[in-house]
Motif scaffolding. Sequence first.
Motif, PDB file in Angstrom:
ATOM      1  N   ARG A 196      -6.433 -69.385 -43.086  1.00  0.00           N
ATOM      2  CA  ARG A 196      -6.649 -68.443 -44.187  1.00  0.00           C
ATOM      3  C   ARG A 196      -7.746 -68.931 -45.126  1.00  0.00           C
ATOM      4  O   ARG A 196      -8.570 -68.150 -45.590  1.00  0.00           O
ATOM      5  N   GLY A 197      -7.756 -70.226 -45.414  1.00  0.00           N
ATOM      6  CA  GLY A 197      -8.633 -70.720 -46.467  1.00  0.00           C
ATOM      7  C   GLY A 197      -9.817 -71.548 -46.031  1.00  0.00           C
ATOM      8  O   GLY A 197     -10.693 -71.831 -46.851  1.00  0.00           O
ATOM      9  N   ASP A 198      -9.871 -71.962 -44.772  1.00  0.00           N
ATOM     10  CA  ASP A 198     -10.924 -72.877 -44.314  1.00  0.00           C
ATOM     11  C   ASP A 198     -11.846 -72.140 -43.350  1.00  0.00           C
ATOM     12  O   ASP A 198     -11.531 -71.965 -42.175  1.00  0.00           O
ATOM     13  N   VAL A 199     -13.003 -71.739 -43.855  1.00  0.00           N
ATOM     14  CA  VAL A 199     -13.917 -70.937 -43.040  1.00  0.00           C
ATOM     15  C   VAL A 199     -14.470 -71.728 -41.860  1.00  0.00           C
ATOM     16  O   VAL A 199     -14.728 -71.163 -40.789  1.00  0.00           O
ATOM     17  N   VAL A 200     -14.638 -73.042 -42.017  1.00  0.00           N
ATOM     18  CA  VAL A 200     -15.157 -73.850 -40.909  1.00  0.00           C
ATOM     19  C   VAL A 200     -14.163 -73.851 -39.751  1.00  0.00           C
ATOM     20  O   VAL A 200     -14.537 -73.657 -38.588  1.00  0.00           O
ATOM     21  N   LEU A 201     -12.892 -74.062 -40.053  1.00  0.00           N
ATOM     22  CA  LEU A 201     -11.867 -74.053 -39.009  1.00  0.00           C
ATOM     23  C   LEU A 201     -11.769 -72.670 -38.373  1.00  0.00           C
ATOM     24  O   LEU A 201     -11.656 -72.545 -37.142  1.00  0.00           O
ATOM     25  N   ARG A 202     -11.834 -71.639 -39.197  1.00  0.00           N
ATOM     26  CA  ARG A 202     -11.727 -70.270 -38.679  1.00  0.00           C
ATOM     27  C   ARG A 202     -12.863 -69.964 -37.711  1.00  0.00           C
ATOM     28  O   ARG A 202     -12.647 -69.394 -36.635  1.00  0.00           O
ATOM     29  N   VAL A 203     -14.076 -70.347 -38.079  1.00  0.00           N
ATOM     30  CA  VAL A 203     -15.224 -70.104 -37.199  1.00  0.00           C
ATOM     31  C   VAL A 203     -15.118 -70.952 -35.936  1.00  0.00           C
ATOM     32  O   VAL A 203     -15.472 -70.501 -34.839  1.00  0.00           O
ATOM     33  N   GLY A 204     -14.625 -72.178 -36.069  1.00  0.00           N
ATOM     34  CA  GLY A 204     -14.438 -73.021 -34.892  1.00  0.00           C
ATOM     35  C   GLY A 204     -13.528 -72.370 -33.869  1.00  0.00           C
ATOM     36  O   GLY A 204     -13.801 -72.404 -32.659  1.00  0.00           O
TER      37      GLY A 204
ATOM     38  N   SER B 166     -14.385 -70.310 -29.746  1.00  0.00           N
ATOM     39  CA  SER B 166     -13.711 -70.432 -28.451  1.00  0.00           C
ATOM     40  C   SER B 166     -13.793 -69.139 -27.654  1.00  0.00           C
ATOM     41  O   SER B 166     -13.672 -69.155 -26.429  1.00  0.00           O
ATOM     42  N   GLY B 167     -13.976 -68.034 -28.356  1.00  0.00           N
ATOM     43  CA  GLY B 167     -14.044 -66.743 -27.678  1.00  0.00           C
ATOM     44  C   GLY B 167     -15.456 -66.280 -27.393  1.00  0.00           C
ATOM     45  O   GLY B 167     -15.652 -65.179 -26.862  1.00  0.00           O
ATOM     46  N   GLU B 168     -16.455 -67.115 -27.735  1.00  0.00           N
ATOM     47  CA  GLU B 168     -17.851 -66.749 -27.490  1.00  0.00           C
ATOM     48  C   GLU B 168     -18.204 -67.024 -26.025  1.00  0.00           C
ATOM     49  O   GLU B 168     -18.466 -68.152 -25.627  1.00  0.00           O
ATOM     50  N   THR B 169     -18.214 -65.987 -25.219  1.00  0.00           N
ATOM     51  CA  THR B 169     -18.482 -66.168 -23.785  1.00  0.00           C
ATOM     52  C   THR B 169     -19.967 -66.383 -23.501  1.00  0.00           C
ATOM     53  O   THR B 169     -20.336 -66.760 -22.389  1.00  0.00           O
ATOM     54  N   SER B 170     -20.817 -66.154 -24.497  1.00  0.00           N
ATOM     55  CA  SER B 170     -22.258 -66.277 -24.278  1.00  0.00           C
ATOM     56  C   SER B 170     -22.759 -67.719 -24.375  1.00  0.00           C
ATOM     57  O   SER B 170     -23.930 -67.981 -24.114  1.00  0.00           O
TER      58      SER B 170
ATOM     59  N   GLY C  16      -3.293 -64.850 -31.521  1.00  0.00           N
ATOM     60  CA  GLY C  16      -3.362 -63.451 -31.944  1.00  0.00           C
ATOM     61  C   GLY C  16      -3.395 -63.323 -33.462  1.00  0.00           C
ATOM     62  O   GLY C  16      -4.179 -62.518 -34.005  1.00  0.00           O
ATOM     63  N   PHE C  17      -2.594 -64.117 -34.154  1.00  0.00           N
ATOM     64  CA  PHE C  17      -2.625 -64.111 -35.617  1.00  0.00           C
ATOM     65  C   PHE C  17      -4.006 -64.520 -36.125  1.00  0.00           C
ATOM     66  O   PHE C  17      -4.522 -63.959 -37.082  1.00  0.00           O
ATOM     67  N   GLU C  18      -4.575 -65.534 -35.461  1.00  0.00           N
ATOM     68  CA  GLU C  18      -5.911 -66.020 -35.846  1.00  0.00           C
ATOM     69  C   GLU C  18      -6.949 -64.911 -35.734  1.00  0.00           C
ATOM     70  O   GLU C  18      -7.769 -64.697 -36.641  1.00  0.00           O
ATOM     71  N   VAL C  19      -6.922 -64.176 -34.621  1.00  0.00           N
ATOM     72  CA  VAL C  19      -7.899 -63.104 -34.406  1.00  0.00           C
ATOM     73  C   VAL C  19      -7.665 -61.956 -35.382  1.00  0.00           C
ATOM     74  O   VAL C  19      -8.602 -61.469 -36.038  1.00  0.00           O
ATOM     75  N   LEU C  20      -6.429 -61.514 -35.519  1.00  0.00           N
ATOM     76  CA  LEU C  20      -6.116 -60.402 -36.409  1.00  0.00           C
ATOM     77  C   LEU C  20      -6.322 -60.770 -37.876  1.00  0.00           C
ATOM     78  O   LEU C  20      -6.650 -59.918 -38.706  1.00  0.00           O
ATOM     79  N   GLY C  21      -6.142 -62.061 -38.184  1.00  0.00           N
ATOM     80  CA  GLY C  21      -6.276 -62.516 -39.563  1.00  0.00           C
ATOM     81  C   GLY C  21      -7.686 -62.483 -40.100  1.00  0.00           C
ATOM     82  O   GLY C  21      -7.896 -62.588 -41.310  1.00  0.00           O
ATOM     83  N   VAL C  22      -8.673 -62.320 -39.221  1.00  0.00           N
ATOM     84  CA  VAL C  22     -10.068 -62.230 -39.671  1.00  0.00           C
ATOM     85  C   VAL C  22     -10.230 -61.031 -40.601  1.00  0.00           C
ATOM     86  O   VAL C  22     -10.914 -61.107 -41.627  1.00  0.00           O
TER      87      VAL C  22
ATOM     88  N   ALA D 123      -2.896 -61.053 -43.982  1.00  0.00           N
ATOM     89  CA  ALA D 123      -1.435 -61.000 -43.905  1.00  0.00           C
ATOM     90  C   ALA D 123      -0.923 -61.515 -42.565  1.00  0.00           C
ATOM     91  O   ALA D 123       0.208 -62.015 -42.480  1.00  0.00           O
ATOM     92  N   TRP D 124      -1.749 -61.414 -41.511  1.00  0.00           N
ATOM     93  CA  TRP D 124      -1.340 -61.927 -40.197  1.00  0.00           C
ATOM     94  C   TRP D 124      -1.199 -63.442 -40.205  1.00  0.00           C
ATOM     95  O   TRP D 124      -0.522 -64.001 -39.333  1.00  0.00           O
ATOM     96  N   LEU D 125      -1.820 -64.105 -41.168  1.00  0.00           N
ATOM     97  CA  LEU D 125      -1.759 -65.572 -41.254  1.00  0.00           C
ATOM     98  C   LEU D 125      -0.860 -66.017 -42.402  1.00  0.00           C
ATOM     99  O   LEU D 125      -0.889 -67.181 -42.797  1.00  0.00           O
ATOM    100  N   SER D 126      -0.056 -65.114 -42.916  1.00  0.00           N
ATOM    101  CA  SER D 126       0.822 -65.462 -44.034  1.00  0.00           C
ATOM    102  C   SER D 126       2.027 -66.251 -43.548  1.00  0.00           C
ATOM    103  O   SER D 126       2.411 -66.188 -42.367  1.00  0.00           O
TER     104      SER D 126
END
Length: 211
Positions: A103-111, A115-119, A166-172, A176-179
């Motif tokens: 929820r609060g750490d943009v670096v971790l969230r982007v990391g 993982s889902g970047e297939t390119s 799934g929470f991680e993806v939806l929480g973007v 509330a998905w990461l609450s």
Amino acid sequence: MTEQLMVKQERAARTRDTLIRSAAEVFDRDGISGASLTAISSRAGVSNGALHFHFASKAALVDVVEEEALTRLLAVTNGALSLGTSRVQLLVDVTHALAEKLRGDVVLRVGFALSGETSRPRRMDLRERWRRWVEETLKQAESAGELRRGAGVQDVVTAVVAATVGFEVLGVRDPAWLSASTVARLWRLLLPTLVPAAHLAGIEAGGPRRP
């Protein structure tokens, strides 16, 4: 080492950290392909030349953001196990801690998103690292006799990883998905199938109690 050199090194380290965070914020906002080095340097408050001094290209910056994100994930999962805490409770607590960090750490969230970047080539793959940790923790719980008879470790790994990623993806888009309440609902659903009935009352689905 002279005091002047130390000051220059500290300033360079601060600039580098600022660039990593600014890059993560721009990646989070614009996506990797849409992010520009100019936008990143502007957000960091430095020149393009200063950015290139630290990072040769956007790809190099992406790699460093991912490396820093892995360090932060390991800080979440590698915490000491308190005396008397079960492995199941550890798993519950760490899922709560991970959700809070996402929820609060943009670096971790982007990391995690990388993982889902297939390119791009798979390098760190934080989602896979998370899966391995969940699996290892559940195997330790099984060895310690903490799991209900018939509870398949791989079945539980599948459920926990699918739900938390799934929470991680939806929480973007919806935090509330990461609450804590969302994570607690997951565990209230899973724990009766995972833990013997006699031990269920000893597991706190809401994660670690706040002081």
